[in-house]
Design a protein around this motif. Structure first.
Motif, short mmCIF file in Angstrom:
data_model
loop_
_atom_site.label_atom_id
_atom_site.label_comp_id
_atom_site.label_asym_id
_atom_site.label_seq_id
_atom_site.Cartn_x
_atom_site.Cartn_y
_atom_site.Cartn_z
N PRO A 149 0.84 -1.21 0.00
CA PRO A 149 0.00 0.00 0.00
C PRO A 149 0.87 1.26 0.00
CG PRO A 149 0.18 -0.87 2.22
CD PRO A 149 0.90 -1.85 1.32
N GLU A 150 0.24 2.41 -0.06
CA GLU A 150 0.98 3.66 0.04
C GLU A 150 1.71 3.71 1.39
OE1 GLU A 150 -2.07 6.54 -2.52
OE2 GLU A 150 -2.08 6.58 -0.31
N PRO A 151 3.00 4.00 1.40
CA PRO A 151 3.75 3.98 2.67
C PRO A 151 3.19 4.93 3.73
CG PRO A 151 5.26 4.03 0.81
CD PRO A 151 3.89 4.25 0.24
N ALA A 152 2.74 6.09 3.33
CA ALA A 152 2.24 7.08 4.30
C ALA A 152 0.74 7.32 4.16
CB ALA A 152 2.98 8.40 4.14
N SER A 153 0.04 6.45 3.43
CA SER A 153 -1.42 6.59 3.25
C SER A 153 -1.79 7.98 2.76
CB SER A 153 -2.15 6.28 4.57
OG SER A 153 -1.81 5.02 5.07
N ASP A 154 -1.09 8.42 1.71
CA ASP A 154 -1.26 9.80 1.25
C ASP A 154 -2.67 10.12 0.77
OD1 ASP A 154 1.33 10.43 1.84
OD2 ASP A 154 2.10 10.18 -0.19
N THR A 155 -3.33 9.17 0.11
CA THR A 155 -4.69 9.42 -0.37
C THR A 155 -5.63 9.66 0.80
OG1 THR A 155 -4.30 8.06 -2.34
CG2 THR A 155 -6.60 8.52 -1.75
N LEU A 156 -5.52 8.84 1.84
CA LEU A 156 -6.33 9.02 3.05
C LEU A 156 -5.99 10.34 3.72
CD1 LEU A 156 -8.17 8.25 5.39
CD2 LEU A 156 -6.33 6.78 6.26
N ARG A 157 -4.73 10.65 3.85
CA ARG A 157 -4.33 11.89 4.53
C ARG A 157 -4.83 13.12 3.77
NH1 ARG A 157 1.44 11.75 4.17
NH2 ARG A 157 1.61 13.45 5.70
N ALA A 158 -4.82 13.05 2.45
CA ALA A 158 -5.33 14.18 1.66
C ALA A 158 -6.82 14.36 1.88
CB ALA A 158 -5.02 13.95 0.18
N ALA A 159 -7.56 13.26 1.93
CA ALA A 159 -9.00 13.35 2.19
C ALA A 159 -9.25 13.91 3.58
CB ALA A 159 -9.64 11.97 2.04
N ALA A 160 -8.48 13.47 4.57
CA ALA A 160 -8.64 13.97 5.93
C ALA A 160 -8.28 15.44 6.03
CB ALA A 160 -7.79 13.15 6.89
N ALA A 161 -7.26 15.86 5.30
CA ALA A 161 -6.87 17.28 5.31
C ALA A 161 -8.02 18.16 4.84
CB ALA A 161 -5.63 17.48 4.46
N ASP A 211 0.57 17.52 5.73
CA ASP A 211 1.77 17.26 6.53
C ASP A 211 1.52 17.37 8.02
OD1 ASP A 211 3.20 16.85 4.22
OD2 ASP A 211 3.97 18.90 4.13
N GLN A 212 0.30 17.68 8.42
CA GLN A 212 -0.06 17.72 9.83
C GLN A 212 -0.84 16.47 10.25
OE1 GLN A 212 -1.88 21.86 9.48
NE2 GLN A 212 -0.86 22.04 11.48
N ILE A 213 -0.86 15.46 9.39
CA ILE A 213 -1.63 14.24 9.65
C ILE A 213 -0.73 13.02 9.47
CG2 ILE A 213 -3.65 12.87 9.01
CD1 ILE A 213 -4.80 15.39 7.70
N ILE A 214 -0.87 12.06 10.36
CA ILE A 214 -0.26 10.75 10.18
C ILE A 214 -1.34 9.70 10.43
CG2 ILE A 214 0.59 10.70 12.58
CD1 ILE A 214 2.97 9.03 11.54
#
Length: 370
Positions: free
Chosen positions: A74-86, A94-97
């Motif tokens: 999967p995406e190492p940093a779950s970027d798609t999820l983090r973008a949706a959460a942002a 960059d404020q989400i993990i």
């Protein structure tokens, strides 16, 4: 872990025992989750799970994700999820993990901020996993008792802690403290303040979250989970919100691919269908009010819950007996045999039918003493 071997004769037992675990790990008890019985017909109100299913769009996304792409990482940093959460929560990506549940995020931040002997502060009673995490890290627990109204104890800020936990709304009380009070706490401590918002979506005030504080306080970390309001406890998904510098540091200690493809896809779909989650939250809020009123009529003191459970106290009542009596009727509720909670029951909010069943069972148990 032990090894038994006879001298000079491999495979033969001997009396000498070798220890492998660190002393503090061998001595600890470990966290004990609520009883998990998932048989059909059991009314399960002991683990604060959502009684309603996840969004159909989430289920469709899971089906779509479970294809030949599972052979790839999967995406190492779950970027798609983090973008949706942002986009949903109004912060930068960059404020989400993302984590394998908020429990993994709690473990990660303990590794980042707590050395052996460092103090970790929190008010009790609260989420008992904090105790376990401190023991694993060989830290020092600095606990203070909540007042009767579960407001933030003034002594909490005086603990000189590397990390201070605040579960808000609190478990198991279900009570909520204001964002302003938490902001004052953040200013009064020198270490990290972790605001654990596992239940915040169930609060009556839609603007109760402390996520806005991460822009103004560089020591604040806010945790969220998809287990409760989004009905995804089985997939283990959590988010942490903090300054970019803190998130960058947390990224160093996370597992390379800590959130699997299916979970990340499901969480992204859930954030894209907020109306479904909000509708279920409103249903739970109505059932919570109904359950609270019914318990009060049975003589319980019910704490003002802002979660998907209620904590109910009834003096001079054997709550462990009550819990066993309901379990015999295939109704699971939670009793904590710990100081301050022996005369309390914690009951998750179920459907209206489940709520009526647990109230009827409590009424009968109290009346008959069985």
């Amino acid at each position: 872990m032990t090894l038994r071997q006879a001298p000079g004769r491999p495979g033969r037992s001997r009396a000498v025992t070798r220890r492998y675990f660190l002393d503090h790990i061998e001595a600890m008890q470990g966290y004990v989750p609520g009883e998990q019985i998932n048989d059909a017909g059991v009314i399960k109100l002991n683990s604060n799970e959502n009684p309603y299913p996840p969004s159909p769009k989430v289920l469709a996304a899971i089906t779509s994700a479970a294809d030949v792409a599972l052979r790839r990482y999967p995406e190492p940093a779950s970027d798609t999820l983090r973008a949706a959460a942002a986009r949903v929560y109004g912060v930068d990506i960059d404020q989400i993990i993302a984590g394998n549940g908020s429990d993994e995020l709690l473990s990660m931040l303990m590794r980042c901020f707590v050395s052996p002997g460092d103090r970790v502060a929190y008010a009790t009673p609260t989420y008992s996993l904090y105790d376990t995490l401190v023991e694993i890290q060989n830290g020092a627990k600095a606990t203070v008792r909540y007042a009767d109204d579960f407001s933030i104890p003034t002594a909490l800020a005086r603990q000189r802690a590397a990390v201070t936990f605040l579960c808000n709304p609190n478990a198991p009380s279900g009570t909520l403290v204001s964002r302003a009070a938490i902001a004052r706490l953040a200013l009064s401590i020198r270490g990290i303040l972790v605001v654990d918002e596992a239940y915040i979506d169930f609060a009556d005030n839609d603007d109760a979250s402390c996520i806005p504080l991460v822009r103004r306080h560089d020591n604040v970390i806010v945790l969220r989970t998809f287990s409760k309001s989004f009905s995804l406890a089985g997939l283990r998904i959590g988010l942490a919100f903090a300054s970019k510098e803190i998130v960058a540091g947390l990224m160093k200690v996370k597992d390379s691919y800590n959130l699997n493809r299916v979970s990340a896809t499901a969480a992204t779909a859930a954030l894209r269908d907020l109306p479904w989650m909000i509708r279920n939250v409103r249903r739970i809020q109505r059932s919570r009010a109904s359950l609270s009123r019914a318990l009060e009529r049975l003589g319980f003191q019910v704490y003002p819950s802002q979660t998907n459970f209620v904590l109910a106290r009834r003096a001079h009542t054997d709550m462990q007996r009550i819990q066993r009596a309901l379990k015999a009727q295939r109704i699971l509720i939670r009793h904590f045999d710990v100081p301050g909670l022996q005369d309390c029951l914690r009951i998750s909010v179920g459907t209206p039918v489940e709520t009526k069943s647990v109230v009827d069972a409590l009424k009968a148990s109290l009346r008959t003493g069985a």
